[in-house]
Design a protein around this motif. Sequence first.
Motif, PDB file in Angstrom:
ATOM      1  N   VAL A 181       0.848  -1.188   0.000  1.00 35.54           N
ATOM      2  CA  VAL A 181       0.000   0.000   0.000  1.00 35.54           C
ATOM      3  C   VAL A 181       0.888   1.244   0.000  1.00 35.54           C
ATOM      4  O   VAL A 181       1.881   1.298   0.726  1.00 35.54           O
ATOM      5  N   ILE A 182       0.538   2.214  -0.817  1.00 32.50           N
ATOM      6  CA  ILE A 182       1.138   3.541  -0.741  1.00 32.50           C
ATOM      7  C   ILE A 182       0.012   4.521  -0.455  1.00 32.50           C
ATOM      8  O   ILE A 182      -1.064   4.442  -1.072  1.00 32.50           O
ATOM      9  N   VAL A 183       0.240   5.409   0.480  1.00 35.11           N
ATOM     10  CA  VAL A 183      -0.779   6.385   0.864  1.00 35.11           C
ATOM     11  C   VAL A 183      -0.133   7.762   0.969  1.00 35.11           C
ATOM     12  O   VAL A 183       1.030   7.886   1.356  1.00 35.11           O
ATOM     13  N   SER A 184      -0.898   8.780   0.621  1.00 35.44           N
ATOM     14  CA  SER A 184      -0.377  10.137   0.765  1.00 35.44           C
ATOM     15  C   SER A 184      -1.507  11.135   0.989  1.00 35.44           C
ATOM     16  O   SER A 184      -2.564  11.057   0.353  1.00 35.44           O
ATOM     17  N   ASN A 185      -1.247  12.042   1.904  1.00 31.20           N
ATOM     18  CA  ASN A 185      -2.071  13.229   2.103  1.00 31.20           C
ATOM     19  C   ASN A 185      -1.146  14.420   1.862  1.00 31.20           C
ATOM     20  O   ASN A 185      -0.680  15.063   2.793  1.00 31.20           O
ATOM     21  N   ILE A 227       5.793   7.147  -8.848  1.00 34.63           N
ATOM     22  CA  ILE A 227       6.498   6.323  -7.859  1.00 34.63           C
ATOM     23  C   ILE A 227       5.747   5.017  -7.621  1.00 34.63           C
ATOM     24  O   ILE A 227       6.342   3.928  -7.567  1.00 34.63           O
ATOM     25  N   SER A 228       4.431   5.120  -7.505  1.00 36.09           N
ATOM     26  CA  SER A 228       3.611   3.952  -7.187  1.00 36.09           C
ATOM     27  C   SER A 228       3.656   2.905  -8.296  1.00 36.09           C
ATOM     28  O   SER A 228       3.580   1.700  -8.025  1.00 36.09           O
ATOM     29  N   LYS A 229       3.770   3.329  -9.537  1.00 36.77           N
ATOM     30  CA  LYS A 229       3.841   2.381 -10.654  1.00 36.77           C
ATOM     31  C   LYS A 229       5.085   1.495 -10.560  1.00 36.77           C
ATOM     32  O   LYS A 229       5.109   0.382 -11.076  1.00 36.77           O
ATOM     33  N   ILE A 230       6.104   2.006  -9.870  1.00 34.57           N
ATOM     34  CA  ILE A 230       7.346   1.259  -9.695  1.00 34.57           C
ATOM     35  C   ILE A 230       7.384   0.541  -8.356  1.00 34.57           C
ATOM     36  O   ILE A 230       7.837  -0.604  -8.261  1.00 34.57           O
ATOM     37  N   LYS A 231       6.866   1.178  -7.331  1.00 32.37           N
ATOM     38  CA  LYS A 231       7.054   0.697  -5.960  1.00 32.37           C
ATOM     39  C   LYS A 231       5.877  -0.089  -5.380  1.00 32.37           C
ATOM     40  O   LYS A 231       5.976  -0.622  -4.279  1.00 32.37           O
ATOM     41  N   LEU A 232       4.767  -0.176  -6.096  1.00 28.87           N
ATOM     42  CA  LEU A 232       3.664  -1.024  -5.628  1.00 28.87           C
ATOM     43  C   LEU A 232       3.816  -2.442  -6.184  1.00 28.87           C
ATOM     44  O   LEU A 232       4.222  -2.627  -7.333  1.00 28.87           O
ATOM     45  N   GLY A 236      -1.390  -4.037  -5.777  1.00 30.76           N
ATOM     46  CA  GLY A 236      -1.239  -3.159  -4.622  1.00 30.76           C
ATOM     47  C   GLY A 236      -2.166  -1.947  -4.725  1.00 30.76           C
ATOM     48  O   GLY A 236      -2.657  -1.597  -5.809  1.00 30.76           O
ATOM     49  N   PHE A 237      -2.385  -1.302  -3.578  1.00 29.24           N
ATOM     50  CA  PHE A 237      -3.330  -0.194  -3.510  1.00 29.24           C
ATOM     51  C   PHE A 237      -2.625   1.151  -3.295  1.00 29.24           C
ATOM     52  O   PHE A 237      -1.642   1.248  -2.560  1.00 29.24           O
ATOM     53  N   LEU A 238      -3.188   2.161  -3.940  1.00 34.14           N
ATOM     54  CA  LEU A 238      -2.754   3.547  -3.744  1.00 34.14           C
ATOM     55  C   LEU A 238      -3.933   4.326  -3.168  1.00 34.14           C
ATOM     56  O   LEU A 238      -5.051   4.274  -3.708  1.00 34.14           O
ATOM     57  N   PHE A 239      -3.698   5.035  -2.071  1.00 35.27           N
ATOM     58  CA  PHE A 239      -4.736   5.845  -1.429  1.00 35.27           C
ATOM     59  C   PHE A 239      -4.281   7.299  -1.362  1.00 35.27           C
ATOM     60  O   PHE A 239      -3.126   7.574  -1.047  1.00 35.27           O
ATOM     61  N   LEU A 274     -11.509  11.452  -0.878  1.00 35.96           N
ATOM     62  CA  LEU A 274     -10.738  10.243  -0.613  1.00 35.96           C
ATOM     63  C   LEU A 274     -10.692   9.376  -1.866  1.00 35.96           C
ATOM     64  O   LEU A 274     -11.708   9.191  -2.537  1.00 35.96           O
ATOM     65  N   VAL A 275      -9.508   8.847  -2.160  1.00 35.72           N
ATOM     66  CA  VAL A 275      -9.307   8.098  -3.411  1.00 35.72           C
ATOM     67  C   VAL A 275      -8.621   6.765  -3.126  1.00 35.72           C
ATOM     68  O   VAL A 275      -7.695   6.686  -2.318  1.00 35.72           O
ATOM     69  N   LYS A 276      -9.105   5.748  -3.812  1.00 36.15           N
ATOM     70  CA  LYS A 276      -8.454   4.422  -3.792  1.00 36.15           C
ATOM     71  C   LYS A 276      -8.278   3.966  -5.228  1.00 36.15           C
ATOM     72  O   LYS A 276      -9.175   4.131  -6.064  1.00 36.15           O
ATOM     73  N   ALA A 277      -7.112   3.388  -5.541  1.00 35.82           N
ATOM     74  CA  ALA A 277      -6.872   2.825  -6.871  1.00 35.82           C
ATOM     75  C   ALA A 277      -5.968   1.613  -6.706  1.00 35.82           C
ATOM     76  O   ALA A 277      -5.246   1.464  -5.724  1.00 35.82           O
ATOM     77  N   GLN A 278      -6.031   0.732  -7.705  1.00 32.89           N
ATOM     78  CA  GLN A 278      -5.269  -0.516  -7.638  1.00 32.89           C
ATOM     79  C   GLN A 278      -4.407  -0.677  -8.875  1.00 32.89           C
ATOM     80  O   GLN A 278      -4.842  -0.403  -9.993  1.00 32.89           O
ATOM     81  N   LEU A 279      -3.164  -1.118  -8.654  1.00 39.26           N
ATOM     82  CA  LEU A 279      -2.230  -1.349  -9.752  1.00 39.26           C
ATOM     83  C   LEU A 279      -2.370  -2.802 -10.189  1.00 39.26           C
ATOM     84  O   LEU A 279      -1.889  -3.721  -9.517  1.00 39.26           O
ATOM     85  N   ILE A 280      -3.061  -3.019 -11.284  1.00 38.67           N
ATOM     86  CA  ILE A 280      -3.345  -4.394 -11.745  1.00 38.67           C
ATOM     87  C   ILE A 280      -2.210  -4.898 -12.631  1.00 38.67           C
ATOM     88  O   ILE A 280      -1.726  -4.171 -13.497  1.00 38.67           O
TER      89      ILE A 280
END
Length: 280
Positions: A181-185, A227-232, A236-239, A274-280
């Motif tokens: 999971v990667i999360v950021s505010n 970053i998430s495209k490489i590190k998830l 995996g989930f991005l919030f 609030l946003v949730k997305a998944q790297l398939i």
Amino acid sequence: MNKLIDLKNVYQRELKHLYSKNEINSILRLLIEFEFKKKFFSFVLENKLLNELEFKQMLSHVEALKNGCPVHYIIGFKEFCNCIIKVNEKVLIPRAETEELVFWIMSHVKAKQRVLDLCAGSGCISIALAKNKNCKSTAIDVSREALILAKENSKINNTSVNFFCADVLKSNFDFLKKQHVIVSNPPYVLNSQKKYMHKNVLCFEPHLALFVEDKNPLIFYEKIISISKIKLIKDGFLFFEINDSFSEQIFSLLEKNGFKNITIKNDIHEKPRLVKAQLI
């Protein structure tokens, strides 16, 4: 000796130009619990009278509040997702919307999974996930002063969080393993929106953690998505917590970058924040 109603009347009279009646009552409850180290309902049931020293101390807080100081900077902490998070003017005060985001993440994350919190500030997100879900949390922020407090918060809550000082916009974090999971505010309030901000936010909370240039409002989201495209890990989930004015643009940005199962969720104020997305 002074009664609670006397104190309440002073707070209502002196703070009515800054807060609503209900907000003033909530502030007073917090300060009473802080000063007298007991729950407000116990204080009321005891029908406690305040001596002159106690009354004077409570009045001193009124002056700070009138100047715009947020109540949580006065008491020095905020309760957040079953954690005690110390705060000062180097970090944002955790919001209810961010708490909603964390509870949403909790429904998708499992114990021992790796979670990366970018633009971590006080560490409230990564610490809450470590404490409540036993995640392997890593928290990154550009502010060394914020990280000093975040590390203290981790100790207070008996969690083990890895902290790094780095600029999200200038690093790809090659030294980190892939994350579940990667999360950021991140900063997302436009500079042009400053005129609408409450005095206690604008004059006391760190602008570094709040504002972005109008000409490039999605700068942090664009970089964190890359970053998430490489590190998830796969699936995996991005919030994110976002500026509700840019929900459609962020949805499109995620879609364009190959994320699936994108969900934009309204917060308690019915705004798409609030946003949730998944790297398939």
